[in-house]
Each structure stands twice: as C-alpha cells, then as structure tokens.
Write an enzyme that holds these catalytic residues in place. Structure first.
Site, short mmCIF file in Angstrom:
data_model
loop_
_atom_site.label_atom_id
_atom_site.label_comp_id
_atom_site.label_asym_id
_atom_site.label_seq_id
_atom_site.Cartn_x
_atom_site.Cartn_y
_atom_site.Cartn_z
N CYS A 1 8.29 -6.83 2.42
CA CYS A 1 8.42 -7.41 3.75
C CYS A 1 9.34 -6.52 4.57
O CYS A 1 10.08 -5.72 4.02
CB CYS A 1 9.08 -8.80 3.70
SG CYS A 1 8.04 -10.04 2.93
N GLY B 1 4.56 -4.83 5.76
CA GLY B 1 3.83 -6.08 5.61
C GLY B 1 2.83 -6.27 6.73
O GLY B 1 3.19 -6.09 7.90
N ASN C 1 13.64 -10.39 2.82
CA ASN C 1 12.88 -9.34 2.12
C ASN C 1 13.41 -9.30 0.69
O ASN C 1 14.61 -9.14 0.48
CB ASN C 1 13.08 -7.99 2.82
CG ASN C 1 12.46 -6.82 2.05
OD1 ASN C 1 12.95 -5.71 2.12
ND2 ASN C 1 11.38 -7.07 1.35
N GLY C 2 12.51 -9.40 -0.26
CA GLY C 2 12.91 -9.37 -1.66
C GLY C 2 12.28 -10.54 -2.39
O GLY C 2 11.43 -11.23 -1.84
N TYR D 1 7.23 5.35 -2.66
CA TYR D 1 6.03 4.93 -1.96
C TYR D 1 6.26 4.09 -0.72
O TYR D 1 5.61 4.28 0.31
CB TYR D 1 5.14 4.13 -2.93
CG TYR D 1 3.99 3.38 -2.28
CD1 TYR D 1 2.86 4.06 -1.84
CD2 TYR D 1 4.04 2.00 -2.13
CE1 TYR D 1 1.80 3.38 -1.24
CE2 TYR D 1 2.98 1.31 -1.54
CZ TYR D 1 1.87 2.00 -1.10
OH TYR D 1 0.84 1.34 -0.52
P1 AMP Z 1 -4.81 2.94 -7.80
O1 AMP Z 1 -5.55 4.21 -8.08
O2 AMP Z 1 -5.76 1.80 -7.56
O3 AMP Z 1 -3.79 2.67 -8.83
O4 AMP Z 1 -4.05 3.12 -6.41
C1 AMP Z 1 -3.03 4.03 -6.33
C2 AMP Z 1 -2.60 4.13 -4.89
O5 AMP Z 1 -2.08 2.87 -4.43
C3 AMP Z 1 -1.50 5.14 -4.75
O6 AMP Z 1 -1.97 6.14 -3.89
C4 AMP Z 1 -0.35 4.42 -4.12
O7 AMP Z 1 0.02 5.10 -2.96
C5 AMP Z 1 -0.86 3.07 -3.72
N1 AMP Z 1 0.13 2.03 -4.11
C6 AMP Z 1 1.32 2.19 -4.66
N2 AMP Z 1 1.94 1.03 -4.87
C7 AMP Z 1 1.14 0.08 -4.43
C8 AMP Z 1 1.23 -1.32 -4.38
N3 AMP Z 1 2.26 -1.98 -4.83
N4 AMP Z 1 0.18 -1.97 -3.85
C9 AMP Z 1 -0.89 -1.32 -3.40
N5 AMP Z 1 -1.03 0.01 -3.43
C10 AMP Z 1 -0.03 0.72 -3.94
#
Ligand code: AMP
Length: 460
Positions: free
Chosen positions: A2, A28, A102-103, A242
């Site tokens: 968030c 978000g 947030n958290g 990320y």
């Molecule tokens: P996947 O190949 O489906 O594991 O997607 C990996 C991609 O999702 C990476 O490029 C990340 O940038 C992105 N990503 C990282 N963390 C999350 C998260 N918590 N929720 C959704 N996407 C994410």
C-alpha cells in the site's frame, strides 16, 4: 502493499495528497482514498480504482481542509470491496479518526478475536481496523498514550498516518519494515511512503519517521516521541529489489542506485559472454543496467512494454494463448534474432509470467537465453505486507534452481546469492528483513495466520 500520505498545513491539503498518491500509485491499484479536516469538519472520498479515476476536480474541491491523509491499496489482507478501501474513517464519541496503514500485522486475528469477545463490532476484514479499535479503547488517556498502548499490543509491520481532528500523526513499527518519510512543504509537513511523492509536490525530504517513533503535527509544530525502543531493524529488502520506485529514497538509500549495485554483484558472481544484456521491463531495468556496465556488454531493450494496460483490460473472447502477458511485453524480432542474450529480472515469484516471456523471446529468434535474477530464490511467504502467494505457489519453495531452469526453458538460470545481496546492501546489510529468502521471520508468525509455513522445509 500500500502507499500512504499525510499532509499538514496546506490550504489545499487534499490536492497535495492527490498528487502524492499519484506518485505512489505503483504501491497499490485497487482503491484510493483521501480524508481531510479543516480542524472541525472531516470529509472523505474513496472508491475502487486508480487515483486518476477515483478523484476529479469536483471531488477534490469538496475536500476542503488543511490536513489530509490518503491511501492507495493493494490488498494483502481483506478482500477487494470499497468497505476495505482506506483511509479507515470512524467517529468515536466526539473524536473522528482517519487511519491509513501500510504493512501487515501478524497478530491482528488474535487481537480481533479478543476484541470481538469483548463486544466490538467490526465493519471490515482489514487488520487496520483492529488498530482503530485499540486506539478508541485507550483514548481516555489521550491520543499519545492511546497510540503507545496500541503499539505495545500490535505486532508486525505498520507504517501509519492518522488524522485525528486537528492533528496529523505518523507512527511506524519498531522494526521499520515499511518505509515512511517526513518532509517539509511551504512551512507545513508531509509524510509519505516514498520520497517520490515529495518530489512531485516539491516538498523537501527531512528524514525518515524512525522505527518505533510517533510524530504528532499540529498548530504548535512537530513533536516526536520514541514510543517503543527499536532493538532490531528489519527493513524489507524487497522494497529495494522490486516494490519501491527507483527515484525514491528509502531506508537511507536511493532505490535506483541500490538496484544497479545488485546488477554489479550479479556480474561479479556470474559473468557471461553474450551479445547483449536486456531487462524484462520495468522491474529488471536497473539491475540490467548495472550488470551491463560491470560486464562491459551492450544494453538493449529486447522487449517493449505497453504502459497502458490497466486492470480492467478486456480479455479476448476467443482464447489467444498467453494474451495477457503478450499485451504487456512485446519482443523486438530485429534485435533478438540469432542472438545470445542475458535477460535480467528482479525476481521470480510463481514463474508463470517469466515462462511466457521467455518463450516469446525464443520465438522471436533469440538462440541462447540466459536469465539472471537480482535476488536469491524466494522460498517463504511474506507476512509483513508484500503480496507473495502462499508457499505452495512460490516456485522456488518446492523446486531446485535446475528444475526451475528446465521449467522456464532457459539455457542458464542464475540467482544472486544472499551474500551478493548483502554486499550490495553495504553498510545497511544488518538492517534487512530477509525472511522471504531465509525463512527467519524477525517477528514470529502467530499460529493461525498461515498453516502452510509450519508444514514445510526447515529454514535455509
Ligand atoms: P513470475 O514469472 O510469474 O514469477 O513473475 C515474476 C515477475 O513478477 C517479476 O518480473 C517481478 O517483477 C514481478 N513481481 C515481483 N514480486 C511480485 C509480487 N509480489 N506480485 C506480483 N508480481 C511480482
């Protein structure tokens, strides 16, 4: 996941909050809300959707006041309904509160059960509502004492802004899991999840809200109280990897620079001789730049991202294979054909989107695909606010790197080591939460929060 913002001492506080939320939209996209106060009357507007869709000139003009709190939401607990949109706004006797959180608390379910046993009625499924109930219960002793008492009871991750009639209050858990920064704006104050919100409204960054600190901002200025001593810091390293925006400064460090260092470390650990380095944009961009610079390789954009794909995007009625992934990223055949490539991305979560993207660049003609991930394998779910799937869905929880390489149809797959990640962290490396990689949770996970974590594998 968030984003939160608080503004004090600006005659158009709601507009400032709106611009701030705009900058925090990446944190978000499910709902957005702003609550304002002119010291007497409190008004709110919140809805499901993106900041730009939730507010217009009219709604903002109606939000009159010099104090505002705002929130953008990506649910980690509670479902997607407008009831669960924040700021969470309540009236208790003659007091009104609006809280943006947030958290993620790890003991909210236990506190809630106890409060319900004592007769509390809950309106939402959010753990943030538990905080409001606890505050209300202790309010007789004044707002500062009420927050202190609440902080003694709640466990887990919380960066919070609270509008309490004529005051803006900010407080943060003693581990400092999520970021929270304090800035100055034309003699007033601003508090936000990330400093990119300050840049947009030309506010000056002063410092972070300290872990365990309560800040109270009112007509008399700013007062600070160290409510809970911080014995151990646990900044979420995934914010750097990320989640946060690369132009933000969080936990005492710029995110872009940190990500580039992850790329440097990747190049040290796994130097490759490829025709070029390319990211999966945007998340992989900065580590890919770092990798290319350190390895002395050309940098190319082998896939192009479409920035205009929203959540409400209509899917084709006939099945078009991998459509939702392809609509976001399209390979450039002329760049990829006949090439040996090093693809850099920030992380692998389920592995499903990466598999489709890798297939697409193979089909576009890349003949050797090496993938470099700028963090270690994510093996454990996050209970502190990052929206990771359960353990069963995390690809690295059950599969070896070699199995993942085969599943992704890669020639080579390399994950940055934990040591490499810590080297990139430099002096901050003692202050990180690394639970998603190691399974060592800095705040113990209470039974009942998740069964699966207790079932499988020992921590690394
Ligand atoms: P996947 O190949 O489906 O594991 O997607 C990996 C991609 O999702 C990476 O490029 C990340 O940038 C992105 N990503 C990282 N963390 C999350 C998260 N918590 N929720 C959704 N996407 C994410």
């Amino acid at each position: 996941m968030c984003g939160i913002i608080g503004v004090f001492g600006h005659k158009e506080a709601a507009k400032i909050a709106y611009f701030g939320l705009y900058a925090l939209q990446h944190r978000g996209q499910e709902s957005a809300g702003i609550v304002v106060s002119d010291g007497r009357n409190v008004r709110e507007h919140k809805a499901l959707g993106l900041v730009a869709d939730v507010f217009d000139e009219n709604t903002l003009n109606n939000l009159k006041g010099h104090i505002a709190v705002g929130h953008v939401r990506y649910s980690t607990t509670g479902s997607t309904t407008v009831k669960n949109a924040q700021p969470f706004f309540v009236t208790h006797g003659k007091h009104t509160f609006a809280l943006a959180h947030n958290g993620n608390l790890v003991n909210a379910h236990l506190l809630r059960a106890e409060l319900e046993r004592q007769g509390s009625l809950f309106q939402t499924t959010m753990d943030s509502e538990v905080i409001v109930h606890l505050l209300a219960k202790a309010l007789r002793r004044g707002i500062l004492e009420a927050i202190k008492e609440t902080m003694e009871l709640i466990e887990g991750a919380y960066s919070i802004v609270l509008l309490a009639q004529d005051k803006l209050i900010a407080f943060r858990d003693p581990y400092g899991f999520r970021p929270l920064a304090l800035g100055m704006l034309n003699g007033g104050y601003i508090v936000a999840s990330e400093t990119c919100a300050f840049d947009l409204v030309q506010a000056q960054y002063l410092r972070d809200v300290n872990p365990g600190e309560i800040l109270i901002i009112d007509e008399n200025g700013l007062s600070s109280y160290q409510a809970v001593e911080s014995e151990k810091l646990a900044h979420c390293v995934f914010e750097f990897i990320y989640f946060a925006r690369p132009d933000s400064y969080i936990f005492g460090e710029n995110v872009y620079v940190f990500r580039k260092r992850l790329g440097f470390e990747l190049a040290r650990e796994c130097p490759l001789k490829t025709d070029f380095v390319m990211p999966f944009p945007d998340s992989g961009n900065y580590a890919a730049i770092g990798y290319a610079q350190k390895a002395g390789l050309p940098f190319e954009m082998g896939v192009i991202r479409n920035h205009y794909v929203g959540r409400t995007f209509i899917q084709p009625s006939q099945s078009m294979r991998d459509f939702s992934v392809r609509v976001k990223l399209n390979p450039v055949k002329e760049i990829l054909r006949g090439k040996k490539v090093a693809v850099v991305d920030d992380s692998l979560v389920r592995g499903t989107t990466s598999r489709t993207r890798i297939r697409a660049i193979r089909e576009a003609g890349a003949y050797e695909i090496n993938m470099l991930i700028s963090c270690p394998p994510i093996r454990y779910p996050c209970f502190y606010g990052i929206d990771f799937p359960s353990r069963g869905e995390l690809i690295a929880a059950k599969h070896s790197v070699e199995e993942i390489r085969r599943y992704l149809e890669l020639d080579r797959l390399y994950y940055l080591s934990l040591e490499g990640l810590l080297r990139a962290g430099g002096e901050s490396n003692q202050k990180f939460c690394l639970a998603c990689f190691t399974g060592n949770y800095p705040v113990p996970i209470q039974a009942g929060l998740s069964k699966e974590i207790f079932e499988t594998q020992e921590p690394l």
